[in-house]
Design an enzyme around this catalytic site. Structure first.
Site, mmCIF file in Angstrom:
data_model
loop_
_atom_site.group_PDB
_atom_site.id
_atom_site.type_symbol
_atom_site.label_atom_id
_atom_site.label_comp_id
_atom_site.label_asym_id
_atom_site.label_seq_id
_atom_site.Cartn_x
_atom_site.Cartn_y
_atom_site.Cartn_z
ATOM 1 N N GLU A 1 0.908 -1.175 -0.191
ATOM 2 C CA GLU A 1 0.078 0.082 -0.051
ATOM 3 C C GLU A 1 0.820 1.221 0.241
ATOM 4 O O GLU A 1 1.964 1.212 0.706
ATOM 5 C CB GLU A 1 -0.881 0.034 1.237
ATOM 6 C CG GLU A 1 -2.105 -1.143 1.238
ATOM 7 C CD GLU A 1 -2.886 -1.083 2.268
ATOM 8 O OE1 GLU A 1 -4.021 -1.861 2.090
ATOM 9 O OE2 GLU A 1 -2.673 -0.602 3.099
ATOM 10 N N CYS B 1 3.395 8.582 1.267
ATOM 11 C CA CYS B 1 3.669 7.651 2.370
ATOM 12 C C CYS B 1 4.007 6.243 1.605
ATOM 13 O O CYS B 1 2.910 5.519 1.272
ATOM 14 C CB CYS B 1 2.408 7.721 3.116
ATOM 15 S SG CYS B 1 2.745 6.373 4.632
ATOM 16 N N CYS C 1 6.070 -6.846 8.189
ATOM 17 C CA CYS C 1 6.935 -6.317 8.794
ATOM 18 C C CYS C 1 7.456 -7.161 10.054
ATOM 19 O O CYS C 1 6.639 -8.262 10.636
ATOM 20 C CB CYS C 1 6.663 -4.918 9.674
ATOM 21 S SG CYS C 1 7.899 -4.166 10.550
ATOM 22 N N CYS D 1 4.916 -4.667 16.532
ATOM 23 C CA CYS D 1 4.284 -3.838 17.284
ATOM 24 C C CYS D 1 2.811 -4.467 17.327
ATOM 25 O O CYS D 1 2.170 -4.543 16.172
ATOM 26 C CB CYS D 1 4.439 -2.467 16.772
ATOM 27 S SG CYS D 1 6.230 -1.962 16.480
ATOM 28 N N CYS E 1 -0.006 -2.528 15.580
ATOM 29 C CA CYS E 1 0.059 -2.162 14.000
ATOM 30 C C CYS E 1 -0.558 -3.018 13.023
ATOM 31 O O CYS E 1 -0.154 -4.430 13.239
ATOM 32 C CB CYS E 1 1.289 -1.716 13.765
ATOM 33 S SG CYS E 1 1.953 -1.577 12.031
ATOM 34 N N GLU F 1 9.699 -1.915 7.938
ATOM 35 C CA GLU F 1 10.761 -1.109 8.962
ATOM 36 C C GLU F 1 11.807 -0.616 7.799
ATOM 37 O O GLU F 1 12.621 -1.628 7.764
ATOM 38 C CB GLU F 1 10.998 -1.968 10.174
ATOM 39 C CG GLU F 1 12.283 -1.408 10.812
ATOM 40 C CD GLU F 1 12.393 -0.054 11.181
ATOM 41 O OE1 GLU F 1 11.447 0.647 11.704
ATOM 42 O OE2 GLU F 1 13.217 0.860 11.067
ATOM 43 N N SER G 1 10.992 6.948 9.093
ATOM 44 C CA SER G 1 10.584 6.536 10.394
ATOM 45 C C SER G 1 10.968 5.289 10.680
ATOM 46 O O SER G 1 10.915 4.089 10.130
ATOM 47 C CB SER G 1 8.863 6.704 10.467
ATOM 48 O OG SER G 1 8.340 6.383 11.577
ATOM 49 N N LEU H 1 8.567 5.693 19.609
ATOM 50 C CA LEU H 1 8.914 5.323 20.987
ATOM 51 C C LEU H 1 7.735 4.420 21.641
ATOM 52 O O LEU H 1 8.087 3.316 22.190
ATOM 53 C CB LEU H 1 9.394 6.530 21.694
ATOM 54 C CG LEU H 1 10.549 7.103 21.822
ATOM 55 C CD1 LEU H 1 11.031 8.021 22.896
ATOM 56 C CD2 LEU H 1 11.752 5.720 22.199
ATOM 57 N N ASN I 1 -4.784 4.570 15.841
ATOM 58 C CA ASN I 1 -5.771 4.325 14.890
ATOM 59 C C ASN I 1 -6.334 2.894 14.978
ATOM 60 O O ASN I 1 -5.622 1.872 15.559
ATOM 61 C CB ASN I 1 -5.224 4.405 13.403
ATOM 62 C CG ASN I 1 -5.082 5.848 13.205
ATOM 63 O OD1 ASN I 1 -5.691 6.749 13.466
ATOM 64 N ND2 ASN I 1 -3.631 5.957 12.518
ATOM 65 N N CYS J 1 -1.999 5.997 10.138
ATOM 66 C CA CYS J 1 -0.687 5.137 10.726
ATOM 67 C C CYS J 1 -1.179 3.855 11.052
ATOM 68 O O CYS J 1 -1.915 3.526 12.032
ATOM 69 C CB CYS J 1 -0.230 5.836 11.659
ATOM 70 S SG CYS J 1 0.307 7.661 11.071
HETATM 71 N N1 SAH Z 1 8.274 0.762 10.774
HETATM 72 C C1 SAH Z 1 8.215 2.235 11.132
HETATM 73 C C2 SAH Z 1 7.553 3.032 9.951
HETATM 74 C C3 SAH Z 1 6.175 2.600 9.637
HETATM 75 S S1 SAH Z 1 4.743 2.703 10.883
HETATM 76 C C4 SAH Z 1 7.754 2.840 12.388
HETATM 77 O O1 SAH Z 1 7.400 2.108 13.048
HETATM 78 O O2 SAH Z 1 8.349 3.870 12.758
HETATM 79 C C5 SAH Z 1 4.633 4.604 10.826
HETATM 80 C C6 SAH Z 1 4.138 5.250 12.245
HETATM 81 O O3 SAH Z 1 2.820 4.636 12.558
HETATM 82 C C7 SAH Z 1 4.909 4.877 13.272
HETATM 83 O O4 SAH Z 1 5.021 5.588 14.294
HETATM 84 C C8 SAH Z 1 4.191 3.686 14.078
HETATM 85 O O5 SAH Z 1 4.349 3.565 15.453
HETATM 86 C C9 SAH Z 1 2.724 4.456 14.072
HETATM 87 N N2 SAH Z 1 1.625 3.460 14.319
HETATM 88 C C10 SAH Z 1 1.571 2.141 13.713
HETATM 89 N N3 SAH Z 1 0.357 1.605 14.095
HETATM 90 C C11 SAH Z 1 -0.329 2.645 14.454
HETATM 91 C C12 SAH Z 1 -1.917 2.686 15.010
HETATM 92 N N4 SAH Z 1 -2.613 1.797 15.137
HETATM 93 N N5 SAH Z 1 -2.084 3.596 15.441
HETATM 94 C C13 SAH Z 1 -1.398 4.584 15.268
HETATM 95 N N6 SAH Z 1 -0.144 4.802 15.118
HETATM 96 C C14 SAH Z 1 0.542 3.742 14.599
HETATM 97 FE FE1 SF4 Z 2 6.657 -2.630 11.713
HETATM 98 FE FE2 SF4 Z 2 6.624 0.199 12.107
HETATM 99 FE FE3 SF4 Z 2 4.380 -1.561 12.313
HETATM 100 FE FE4 SF4 Z 2 6.140 -1.525 14.231
HETATM 101 S S1 SF4 Z 2 4.748 0.150 13.666
HETATM 102 S S2 SF4 Z 2 5.245 -3.415 13.180
HETATM 103 S S3 SF4 Z 2 8.120 -1.287 13.039
HETATM 104 S S4 SF4 Z 2 5.571 -0.817 10.508
#
Ligand code: SAH
Ligand code: SF4
Length: 352
Positions: A99, A112, A119, A123, A126, A170, A201, A225, A300, A343
């Protein structure tokens, strides 16, 4: 399993400007011709070799026989109700899909971009993390996403200036491909995206941050973080077990000092999880003395995680604590939630 690697022609989007020059030099063409091809790819945004202007017929023929332009077909396009976000599901040659999102951020068009299919970082909140790791993207697949968005914008008479590497994956886990792709899109004879308008990021891959510092890479850096103590952070970001917060912040400190550049810290605000005053104070202490800016993203929704976003009053209170430590912060606008392009909502559940 099909073995397509051998039969697949060279993807021109995979080649750096010098590599394109070398390929054509090997065929007996001077660098001038590499310039014609490069400008066809990244100025004209040509979709086919035949569409590259002013190409010698003999060179066009050889390129068509041995190379291809790896455009990624859009399998679907979804517009958000507010008209500010457009999400493209782009098909890859092996039938996976990724995407890419076009957003208007403070009136500026931003792409974006994804760096992996899935990934490996896991997390828990996510959508991409929830689908697991499938594979890395090639440089050409990353470049193709940028070109795709640039082309959509051009049809509307607009220009792409901003890139955020905040799609699926990532970026520092696919370091070489990401750097190669950014070199291509920054090239001033092509798309000419300015490095200060590119944000990488990362979830905090410490060796990657150290490498960006040593190599003095010119983009903006954002570090996700979500927790200001090792205990809280590893609960949300399992991969954080590999590097302590002390190691991560140490690498960030070296980055800001060596490059004289601010770091953006991202924090998904989850109701009752990491949005209390204790975490805000811990974050304030952690980042003290660092040239830092905090981006707060109210969670989100995703299918695999039951958490809720922090209420606006609690977001304000969190910001007030940070301000007490002299830490500036911004609440990220919620964009494209209705099309799951916010995000962390990017996942291609329908991909193989
Ligand atoms: N892997 C990288 C970049 C992609 S994620 C990273 O983790 O930084 C881009 C951003 O979206 C990151 O800051 C991530 O923590 C945030 N993110 C992921 N899932 C989310 C969610 N459900 N709600 C809000 N932010 C989220
Ligand atoms: Fe991967 Fe970034 Fe999602 Fe964490 S927030 S699972 S590092 S894409």
């Amino acid at each position: 399993m099909m073995n397509t690697a051998k039969s697949r022609p060279i993807n021109l989007y995979d080649l750096s400007r010098p590599a394109l020059g070398e390929l054509l030099a090997g065929w007996g063409y001077s660098d001038y011709y590499a310039g014609v091809v490069w400008s066809g790819l990244y100025r004209e945004l040509a979709k086919t070799i035949a569409a590259i202007p002013s190409l010698r017929p003999d060179l066009a023929e050889r390129l068509a026989a041995e190379t291809g332009i790896g455009i990624l077909p859009a399998r679907s396009v979804i517009d958000s109700a507010d008209g500010h976000t457009q999400k493209f599901l782009l098909g890859l040659a092996d039938d996976q899909a990724i995407e890419t999102v076009l957003m208007y951020f403070r009136g500026r068009a931003t792409a974006c971009v994804s760096t992996q299919v899935g990934c490996a970082m896991g997390c828990i909140f996510c959508a991409t993390g929830q689908m697991g790791f499938r594979r890395h993207l090639t440089p050409g697949e990353i470049v193709a996403q940028v070109v795709h968005v640039a082309r959509v914008l051009r049809e509307r008479g607009e220009t792409l200036r901003n890139i955020v590497l905040m799609g699926m994956g990532e970026p520092l886990h696919n370091y070489d491909a990401v750097i190669a792709a950014m070199e291509t899109v920054m090239d001033h004879r092509g798309l000419a995206i300015a490095p200060r308008f590119i944000t990488l990021s990362t979830v905090g891959v410490v060796p990657g941050i150290r490498r960006l510092t040593e190599e003095r890479r010119p983009f903006r850096l954002a570090v996700s973080l979500h927790g200001a103590t090792d205990e809280e952070r590893t609960r949300l970001v399992p991969t954080a077990r590999r590097w302590s917060l002390a190691e991560l912040i140490g690498a960030c400190r070296d980055y800001t000092q060596t490059l004289g550049r601010r770091i953006f810290f991202e924090w998904a605000l989850i109701d009752g999880e990491n949005d209390g005053p204790d975490q805000a104070h811990a974050l304030g202490r952690l980042l003290q003395g660092l040239d830092a800016h905090v981006n707060l993203i109210p969670l989100n929704p995703t299918i695999g995680f039951g958490g809720k976003p922090t209420e606006p009053v609690a977001v304000k209170a969190f910001q007030a604590v940070l301000a007490g430590y002299g830490l500036p912060s911004t609440v990220r606008q919620r964009r494209g939630i209705d099309v799951a392009a916010g995000c962390g909502q990017l996942a291609t559940l329908n991909a193989a």
